[in-house]
Design an enzyme around this catalytic site. Structure first.
Site, PDB file in Angstrom:
ATOM      1  N   LYS A  47     -14.560 -31.864  21.751  1.00  0.00           N
ATOM      2  CA  LYS A  47     -13.097 -31.750  21.678  1.00  0.00           C
ATOM      3  C   LYS A  47     -12.519 -30.770  22.695  1.00  0.00           C
ATOM      4  CE  LYS A  47     -12.972 -32.633  16.704  1.00  0.00           C
ATOM      5  NZ  LYS A  47     -12.294 -32.322  15.454  1.00  0.00           N
ATOM      6  N   ASP A 103      -5.932 -34.046  14.628  1.00  0.00           N
ATOM      7  CA  ASP A 103      -6.527 -33.263  13.533  1.00  0.00           C
ATOM      8  C   ASP A 103      -5.484 -32.483  12.735  1.00  0.00           C
ATOM      9  OD1 ASP A 103      -9.193 -34.000  13.881  1.00  0.00           O
ATOM     10  OD2 ASP A 103      -9.538 -32.459  15.395  1.00  0.00           O
ATOM     11  N   GLY A 128     -11.865 -18.772   6.547  1.00  0.00           N
ATOM     12  CA  GLY A 128     -12.444 -19.288   7.784  1.00  0.00           C
ATOM     13  C   GLY A 128     -11.496 -19.154   8.956  1.00  0.00           C
ATOM     14  N   ALA A 129     -12.023 -18.632  10.060  1.00  0.00           N
ATOM     15  CA  ALA A 129     -11.191 -18.469  11.264  1.00  0.00           C
ATOM     16  C   ALA A 129     -11.920 -19.031  12.483  1.00  0.00           C
ATOM     17  CB  ALA A 129     -10.841 -16.996  11.464  1.00  0.00           C
TER      18      ALA A 129
HETATM   19  P1  ATR Z   1     -15.182 -25.383  12.746  1.00  0.00           P
HETATM   20  O1  ATR Z   1     -14.773 -25.998  14.050  1.00  0.00           O
HETATM   21  O2  ATR Z   1     -15.660 -26.373  11.741  1.00  0.00           O
HETATM   22  O3  ATR Z   1     -14.167 -24.450  12.201  1.00  0.00           O
HETATM   23  P2  ATR Z   1     -16.642 -23.041  13.583  1.00  0.00           P
HETATM   24  O4  ATR Z   1     -15.606 -22.747  14.607  1.00  0.00           O
HETATM   25  O5  ATR Z   1     -18.082 -22.861  13.946  1.00  0.00           O
HETATM   26  O6  ATR Z   1     -16.520 -24.545  13.075  1.00  0.00           O
HETATM   27  O7  ATR Z   1     -16.288 -22.189  12.285  1.00  0.00           O
HETATM   28  C1  ATR Z   1     -17.133 -22.122  11.177  1.00  0.00           C
HETATM   29  C2  ATR Z   1     -16.477 -21.227  10.141  1.00  0.00           C
HETATM   30  O8  ATR Z   1     -17.358 -21.117   8.999  1.00  0.00           O
HETATM   31  C3  ATR Z   1     -16.245 -19.807  10.627  1.00  0.00           C
HETATM   32  O9  ATR Z   1     -15.131 -19.284   9.938  1.00  0.00           O
HETATM   33  C4  ATR Z   1     -17.541 -19.125  10.163  1.00  0.00           C
HETATM   34  O10 ATR Z   1     -17.448 -17.720  10.041  1.00  0.00           O
HETATM   35  P3  ATR Z   1     -17.764 -16.775  11.339  1.00  0.00           P
HETATM   36  O11 ATR Z   1     -16.519 -16.831  12.181  1.00  0.00           O
HETATM   37  O12 ATR Z   1     -18.015 -15.450  10.762  1.00  0.00           O
HETATM   38  O13 ATR Z   1     -18.955 -17.388  12.023  1.00  0.00           O
HETATM   39  C5  ATR Z   1     -17.717 -19.745   8.818  1.00  0.00           C
HETATM   40  N1  ATR Z   1     -19.099 -19.673   8.334  1.00  0.00           N
HETATM   41  C6  ATR Z   1     -20.149 -20.386   8.780  1.00  0.00           C
HETATM   42  N2  ATR Z   1     -21.267 -20.046   8.102  1.00  0.00           N
HETATM   43  C7  ATR Z   1     -20.911 -19.097   7.214  1.00  0.00           C
HETATM   44  C8  ATR Z   1     -21.616 -18.330   6.231  1.00  0.00           C
HETATM   45  N3  ATR Z   1     -22.920 -18.485   6.011  1.00  0.00           N
HETATM   46  N4  ATR Z   1     -20.894 -17.431   5.504  1.00  0.00           N
HETATM   47  C9  ATR Z   1     -19.575 -17.251   5.701  1.00  0.00           C
HETATM   48  N5  ATR Z   1     -18.865 -17.945   6.615  1.00  0.00           N
HETATM   49  C10 ATR Z   1     -19.525 -18.853   7.369  1.00  0.00           C
END
Ligand code: ATR
Length: 278
Positions: A47, A103, A128-129
């Site tokens: 993307k 999206d 989530g960020a």
């Molecule tokens: P997407 O495009 O699906 O948002 P991403 O940008 O990789 O994918 O984001 C994944 C999200 O899940 C992030 O908020 C991530 O937290 P971090 O920014 O700290 O990485 C969160 N996430 C993934 N695994 C996690 C875990 N085990 N515990 C808590 N948060 C998690």
């Protein structure tokens, strides 16, 4: 869902899934362009990579800095660019790409249709960020939620997102961390927690209970019932998974390619059958 929609409307088209290595994305798009495809969907990690490859960017892709839908356009003998669906007899010699992002609209429509909670003036806790969390946060601020609490495992990312919202949508109250009071209208999970059966909840119930939360939207849709969805339903909140977000980004893409209103219910049923192997 697209093939079910093509069949329903008698559109002579097929939707195919192709695994393309990110190093070969440009060649993949070039192949689709040269084969006079109507369009293409792109998913992670394509993307962001696709943005500079597009000849034209629709404002949706410009705004979100990502392309999930490509529409091919051909040039008529009069020099006008039209969607490929308009070329039924002779195929155009010049074909170009236009990148869209469906999206954010998909998320908004899922929140409106499936959650059914007024977003304007709502208090929202967003978990989530990452990529999906950032798009959701900006969208929520744009539609006028009153207050946004952002939580992320890596809090620096939540802080950066809060600053971005503060500058882009100054009327939204945004803070990092759990809300002080017990109640929010809506909790959205935009983390990947819930995809695996042994994943913990994406929030700490000792710090924030779901009592008093009206609705929970989990972007995860497989499994259909994540631990968060289960817990939310038990707490009396309206609990909705992310299948509608997948559906509505798809209905928008369908309309871009075919120029016809998407048969939403047909697409939803097809999606449910495939995703949940009913
Ligand atoms: P997407 O495009 O699906 O948002 P991403 O940008 O990789 O994918 O984001 C994944 C999200 O899940 C992030 O908020 C991530 O937290 P971090 O920014 O700290 O990485 C969160 N996430 C993934 N695994 C996690 C875990 N085990 N515990 C808590 N948060 C998690």
């Amino acid at each position: 869902m697209h093939n079910a929609a093509f069949s329903e409307l008698g559109v002579n088209a097929r939707y195919l899934a192709c695994a393309v290595h990110p190093d070969h994305l440009a060649e993949g798009l070039e192949g689709a362009r040269r084969m006079n495809f109507l369009g293409v969907n792109l998913t992670v990690p394509h993307k962001l990579l696709a943005v500079p490859m597009m000849a034209e960017l629709h404002e949706s892709a410009e705004k979100w800095g990502a392309v999930n839908t490509v529409g091919f356009e051909g040039r008529t003998s009069g020099g006008e660019w039209l969607p490929m669906r308009d070329f039924t007899e002779e195929q155009p010699t010049d074909v170009r790409t236009r990148g869209y992002n469906t999206d954010a609209d998909g998320l908004l429509e899922a929140l409106e249709q499936d959650v059914g909670l007024p977003l304007q003036g709502a208090r929202v806790l967003l978990l989530g960020a990452g990529g999906a969390g950032r798009a959701a946060a900006l969208l929520l601020a744009e539609v006028g939620v009153a207050r946004l609490n952002l939580l992320n495992r890596t809090s620096a990312k939540a802080e950066a997102l809060a600053s971005e919202i503060a500058s882009r949508c100054p009327e939204t109250m945004v803070e990092v961390g759990y809300p002080q009071e017990e109640n929010v209208d809506l909790i959205i999970n935009a983390t990947s927690l819930g995809l695996r059966p042994d994943d913990p909840l994406p929030l700490d119930l000792a710090r924030f209970s779901l009592r008093g939360t009206k609705a929970v939207f989990d972007m995860v849709y497989r499994p259909a019932e994540t631990p968060l969805i289960k817990h939310a339903a038990e707490s009396g909140a309206r609990a909705v998974n992310g299948l509608g977000m997948l559906l509505f980004q798809g209905t928008r893409a369908f309309e871009i390619w075919t120029g016809r209103p998407a048969p939403v219910q047909v697409m939803r049923t097809a999606l449910e059958n495939e995703v949940y192997e009913l």
